[in-house]
Design a protein around this motif. Structure first.
Motif, mmCIF file in Angstrom:
data_model
loop_
_atom_site.group_PDB
_atom_site.id
_atom_site.type_symbol
_atom_site.label_atom_id
_atom_site.label_comp_id
_atom_site.label_asym_id
_atom_site.label_seq_id
_atom_site.Cartn_x
_atom_site.Cartn_y
_atom_site.Cartn_z
ATOM 1 N N THR A 1 -109.153 -16.270 21.611
ATOM 2 C CA THR A 1 -109.182 -16.993 22.880
ATOM 3 C C THR A 1 -108.108 -18.071 22.816
ATOM 4 O OG1 THR A 1 -111.553 -16.599 23.166
ATOM 5 C CG2 THR A 1 -110.624 -18.446 24.383
ATOM 6 N N ARG A 2 -107.305 -18.157 23.865
ATOM 7 C CA ARG A 2 -106.189 -19.110 23.853
ATOM 8 C C ARG A 2 -106.171 -19.918 25.149
ATOM 9 N NH1 ARG A 2 -101.477 -14.561 22.410
ATOM 10 N NH2 ARG A 2 -102.755 -13.377 20.913
ATOM 11 N N GLY A 3 -105.455 -21.041 25.137
ATOM 12 C CA GLY A 3 -105.238 -21.792 26.369
ATOM 13 C C GLY A 3 -105.943 -23.120 26.394
ATOM 14 N N GLU A 4 -106.113 -23.624 27.632
ATOM 15 C CA GLU A 4 -106.660 -24.958 27.794
ATOM 16 C C GLU A 4 -107.720 -24.993 28.873
ATOM 17 O OE1 GLU A 4 -104.672 -29.203 27.787
ATOM 18 O OE2 GLU A 4 -103.179 -27.583 28.009
ATOM 19 N N LYS B 1 -105.033 -22.818 32.112
ATOM 20 C CA LYS B 1 -105.250 -21.378 31.974
ATOM 21 C C LYS B 1 -105.861 -21.023 30.632
ATOM 22 C CE LYS B 1 -101.801 -19.892 35.316
ATOM 23 N NZ LYS B 1 -100.429 -19.396 35.535
ATOM 24 N N LEU B 2 -106.732 -20.040 30.675
ATOM 25 C CA LEU B 2 -107.363 -19.514 29.461
ATOM 26 C C LEU B 2 -107.015 -18.038 29.340
ATOM 27 C CD1 LEU B 2 -110.912 -21.089 29.886
ATOM 28 C CD2 LEU B 2 -109.327 -21.591 28.017
ATOM 29 N N GLU B 3 -106.756 -17.591 28.117
ATOM 30 C CA GLU B 3 -106.475 -16.175 27.883
ATOM 31 C C GLU B 3 -107.505 -15.602 26.921
ATOM 32 O OE1 GLU B 3 -101.584 -16.635 28.113
ATOM 33 O OE2 GLU B 3 -102.551 -15.769 26.341
ATOM 34 N N MET C 1 -107.447 -16.511 32.975
ATOM 35 C CA MET C 1 -108.228 -17.208 33.999
ATOM 36 C C MET C 1 -107.577 -18.553 34.305
ATOM 37 S SD MET C 1 -111.144 -15.305 33.601
ATOM 38 C CE MET C 1 -112.096 -14.477 32.313
ATOM 39 N N VAL C 2 -107.632 -18.953 35.560
ATOM 40 C CA VAL C 2 -107.353 -20.334 35.910
ATOM 41 C C VAL C 2 -108.693 -21.049 35.979
ATOM 42 C CG1 VAL C 2 -106.508 -21.895 37.700
ATOM 43 C CG2 VAL C 2 -105.322 -19.749 37.268
ATOM 44 N N VAL C 3 -108.771 -22.191 35.352
ATOM 45 C CA VAL C 3 -110.006 -22.971 35.435
ATOM 46 C C VAL C 3 -110.048 -23.636 36.808
ATOM 47 C CG1 VAL C 3 -111.359 -24.847 34.417
ATOM 48 C CG2 VAL C 3 -109.967 -23.354 32.943
ATOM 49 N N ALA C 4 -111.018 -23.219 37.634
ATOM 50 C CA ALA C 4 -111.061 -23.664 39.035
ATOM 51 C C ALA C 4 -111.935 -24.890 39.224
ATOM 52 C CB ALA C 4 -111.575 -22.528 39.920
ATOM 53 N N ASP D 1 -114.966 -25.328 25.406
ATOM 54 C CA ASP D 1 -114.176 -25.651 24.217
ATOM 55 C C ASP D 1 -113.588 -24.325 23.717
ATOM 56 O OD1 ASP D 1 -113.635 -25.742 21.377
ATOM 57 O OD2 ASP D 1 -114.702 -27.647 21.287
ATOM 58 N N VAL D 2 -112.261 -24.251 23.637
ATOM 59 C CA VAL D 2 -111.602 -22.983 23.310
ATOM 60 C C VAL D 2 -112.078 -22.429 21.969
ATOM 61 C CG1 VAL D 2 -109.363 -21.884 22.838
ATOM 62 C CG2 VAL D 2 -109.612 -23.429 24.783
ATOM 63 N N GLU D 3 -112.260 -23.293 21.010
ATOM 64 C CA GLU D 3 -112.755 -22.822 19.707
ATOM 65 C C GLU D 3 -114.169 -22.268 19.800
ATOM 66 O OE1 GLU D 3 -112.373 -25.217 16.076
ATOM 67 O OE2 GLU D 3 -110.495 -25.958 16.938
#
Lengths: 148, 148
Positions: A37-40, A46-48, A59-62, A25-27
């Motif tokens: 922290t940003r992204g999905e 992608k997460l930043e 990051m790419v969520v793999a 959870d990004v939050e």
């Protein structure tokens, strides 16, 4: 080619579900790693992770397996030493606790930031533990300043 | 044969001399790692680190370079996973601080305690930092209980 790997284990007095949520959870990621922290957090998304205005890693969520596994691959955006490295969080149920394994793998032998990041991962895992167990972590910029 | 290695870096606001002393004086080792530290820190001498009545490791002091390097080799006495592993502390001077590298090397691939010890080393390095900077560490049994 030989690679290095950071591999830490920590025990958290909570459920695998709560630990998984803190990692997806990004939050909640912003509650223990870095406030910016940003992204999905969806497979392929992608997460930043930003530290004091600098993008440390995208990051790419793999892979996401509910309550059990989170796997990211670092893209070409961010710290040079991290590019193409992989990060996995393996969650398992212990006796009255949850066992978390962090593995940050595929570090090139010559990557100078390895030992510093190894130390920082340990500190952020302690922050994650506090976040999950007590509702409050120590994300950057509130983290322990061990390397200044 | 492939080996694993734990490698952490931490910065300490003090002199290389003070860090070296904390790593080579038995009474000071007891101030940040485990209160029950025994033996002699001389090249060829042996050090014993006891945790709650159990001998975790006996080390032979392999190398001492004043204010710069400490190297130990774990003997056959103590935790099975640690036998024949090597521990080095590399001390160098940074800008207004001392840089310490811990390397715990020659872990066998199948050693199950690796990730737990990686986490614990980070915690004890934080204790060492507090001991050197502020005069008071958190040695076992006063250490952070992350793995219970």
């Amino acid at each position: 080619m030989t690679y290095r790997e950071i591999w830490h284990e920590i025990h958290i007095h909570s459920t695998p579900r709560k630990v998984y949520q803190a990692l997806t959870d990004v939050e909640k990621l912003a509650g223990w790693w870095t406030t910016d922290t940003r992204g999905e957090s969806t497979v392929g998304g992608k997460l930043e992770f930003w530290f004091s205005g600098h993008l440390a890693a995208e990051m790419v969520v793999a892979e996401l397996t509910t309550d059990s596994l989170v796997r990211w691959r670092v893209t070409e955006r961010g710290i040079a030493d991290w590019i193409d490295t992989e990060i996995s969080f393996d969650i398992s149920r212990g006796r009255k606790k949850t066992i978390l394994h962090l593995r940050h793998s595929k570090w090139r032998e010559e990557a100078a930031m390895f030992p510093e990041c190894s130390m920082h991962w340990a500190i952020f895992l302690l922050s994650l533990k506090e976040f999950v167990e007590m509702g409050r972590g120590r994300p950057h910029p509130y983290d322990m300043p061990v390397n200044i």
